[in-house]
Design a protein around this motif. Sequence first.
Motif, PDB file in Angstrom:
ATOM      1  N   VAL A 132       0.837  -1.206   0.000  1.00 14.78           N
ATOM      2  CA  VAL A 132       0.000   0.000   0.000  1.00 14.78           C
ATOM      3  C   VAL A 132       0.868   1.250   0.000  1.00 14.78           C
ATOM      4  O   VAL A 132       0.640   2.193  -0.775  1.00 14.78           O
ATOM      5  N   LEU A 133       1.877   1.282   0.869  1.00 15.82           N
ATOM      6  CA  LEU A 133       2.721   2.470   0.997  1.00 15.82           C
ATOM      7  C   LEU A 133       3.573   2.692  -0.254  1.00 15.82           C
ATOM      8  O   LEU A 133       3.748   3.836  -0.697  1.00 15.82           O
ATOM      9  N   ILE A 134       4.111   1.625  -0.832  1.00 17.28           N
ATOM     10  CA  ILE A 134       4.957   1.768  -2.021  1.00 17.28           C
ATOM     11  C   ILE A 134       4.147   2.273  -3.210  1.00 17.28           C
ATOM     12  O   ILE A 134       4.556   3.208  -3.910  1.00 17.28           O
ATOM     13  N   ILE A 135       2.980   1.673  -3.439  1.00 15.94           N
ATOM     14  CA  ILE A 135       2.123   2.127  -4.544  1.00 15.94           C
ATOM     15  C   ILE A 135       1.714   3.578  -4.332  1.00 15.94           C
ATOM     16  O   ILE A 135       1.746   4.400  -5.254  1.00 15.94           O
ATOM     17  N   GLY A 136       1.324   3.924  -3.095  1.00 13.79           N
ATOM     18  CA  GLY A 136       0.921   5.292  -2.804  1.00 13.79           C
ATOM     19  C   GLY A 136       2.046   6.284  -2.992  1.00 13.79           C
ATOM     20  O   GLY A 136       1.857   7.369  -3.558  1.00 13.79           O
ATOM     21  N   ALA A 137       3.250   5.934  -2.529  1.00 10.74           N
ATOM     22  CA  ALA A 137       4.394   6.847  -2.644  1.00 10.74           C
ATOM     23  C   ALA A 137       4.791   7.050  -4.102  1.00 10.74           C
ATOM     24  O   ALA A 137       5.061   8.178  -4.537  1.00 10.74           O
ATOM     25  N   LEU A 138       4.850   5.959  -4.871  1.00  8.79           N
ATOM     26  CA  LEU A 138       5.221   6.070  -6.276  1.00  8.79           C
ATOM     27  C   LEU A 138       4.230   6.936  -7.047  1.00  8.79           C
ATOM     28  O   LEU A 138       4.596   7.618  -8.006  1.00  8.79           O
ATOM     29  N   THR A 139       2.985   6.911  -6.637  1.00  8.83           N
ATOM     30  CA  THR A 139       1.933   7.624  -7.369  1.00  8.83           C
ATOM     31  C   THR A 139       1.821   9.083  -6.958  1.00  8.83           C
ATOM     32  O   THR A 139       1.689   9.974  -7.807  1.00  8.83           O
ATOM     33  N   PHE A 140       1.878   9.351  -5.658  1.00  9.75           N
ATOM     34  CA  PHE A 140       1.493  10.679  -5.173  1.00  9.75           C
ATOM     35  C   PHE A 140       2.608  11.498  -4.521  1.00  9.75           C
ATOM     36  O   PHE A 140       2.417  12.698  -4.299  1.00  9.75           O
TER      37      PHE A 140
END
Length: 559
Positions: free
Chosen positions: A535-543
């Motif tokens: 969750v954190l990796i996808i969120g960080a890469l995106t936003f």
Amino acid sequence: MGILQMVVIILILLVLVKPLGTYLYHVFSNEGNRTDKWFSFAERPIYWLTGLRERKGMTWKVYALSFIITNLVLVAFGYLILRIQQYLPLNPNGIGSMEETLSFNTAISFMTNTNLQHYSGETGLSYLSQMIVIMMMMFTSAATGLCVAIAFIRAITSRGTTIGNFFEDFVKAQIRVFLPLAFIVAMVLVALQVPQTLEPTLSLTTLEGVQQRIAIGPVASLESIKHLGTNGGGFFGVNSAHPFENPNGLTNAIEILSMWCIGAALPYTFGLFAKNRKQGWVIFAAMMMLFLSFLALNYAAESQGNPAMNRLDMDSSQGNMEGKEVRFGIPQSSLFTTVTTAATTGSVNNMHDTGTPLGSITPLALMMLNNVFGGKGVGLMNMMMYAILAVFLAGLMVGRTPEFLGRKIEAREMKLIAIAILTHPLMILVPTAIALATSAGTDAITNPSFHGITQVLYEFTSSAANNGSGFEGLSDNTAFWNVSTGLVMLLGRYVSMVVLLEVGASLMRKGRVPETIGTFRTDNGLFVGILVGTVLIIGALTFLPTVALGPIAEHLTIR
């Protein structure tokens, strides 16, 4: 003392998870139980009047079409009432009809469970509109989300071709869940001095001899479903910061638990459907770890105060109290902020626009991560989406075909999940770029530089996440903002719901794979860590780049 208050509320929630999750399982399991005896007398006439004597199971396509058409009909009804409210009864204050684009935005907002308000409740709506449009949609939108979540759970935990009957689920959600709970909470709020009346606005004379008008109305009934349904729209413009909506610390705790409890209980319900309670606790544990991390960030940032004010040698021992109610203080404001965005409610007891830059990362991040606990089922569905993605990535690393709940995860499921994951940032970042590049968008910004960027980013993030809270410094009641956020709310609500239903249906059609020594387990502590990391990796890469342009840049500047 402030930390103790937060701990007590969290512990109460933990106590509620198992009984409430079990109750939801009994309501929607379609197996005979005590809830049939308690509520079937009220449901039978509804089924008879609507022709639902035989409630056959639906395929995912029919289920999706059913809830979309139902919602569209209710949007049209709500829009019509808002446009002609000045001619309808129960309008003792003589409030005029709502403007076209604002009516469009409001009807969509409340039907999508967003409840983004570009109007002020006590001056923009009649009592009739508050009750048969706003409150009606608060019940129906919450029931729709809960039904879709239950259908998704059935799909990934059972085998067959149908996922239940939407209309039967819809009636059960209203009769067995929201109506009784809302009645109880409303009565408690009335006992704690929250108004519930159809009397017109009060006109009083102050001690100085000045005439003052005080808005009242059916507040308690709206407050109960507003939080239980994770709706968030306030009867008053300042929402739950208003002393009539949220008079004291006890009502504040009740409202926090109301908007948090069902979303937190659904993972346990999922565990019961899966015949493996550990599966449910794993999802809940991942949600809670993310929640506590962002709560700590907000509380720490607000407790340290505003760096710009601290440099002036002003007393910052109370932290950043700007925009917060003294009766709640920083602890209850931080907890409310974190819960309302983690549970996609959007209700506020403090103004997020006045938070510290680092503190504002918490509500932004929780909405960008597709809501941790989510609204009525949204959070669970999104976390299950991340769980399937985590299993797929883990399978790639060890060279094994990934499996989840005994079903193989293959190309079709991953393509659909990719659509769901990419749609969310697309609905946030593209409109934000358009707004910042056009005068129609920038004219609404009331704060210059990085804070203005955050205002725009927050508005579209809240819309796409169907949250509804806002950086209220933004002058958003214009045709551009009403139409753009209305479209974002529609896409943010229905695209992911339909796509994830198809994912569930795709998994449901597959046969179960026998568990072997090489099966990757998804019901232990290791998977909790993998899920949180995903969750954190996808969120960080995106936003993260966008967040760096807003609150992070503002924090570095004011230091």
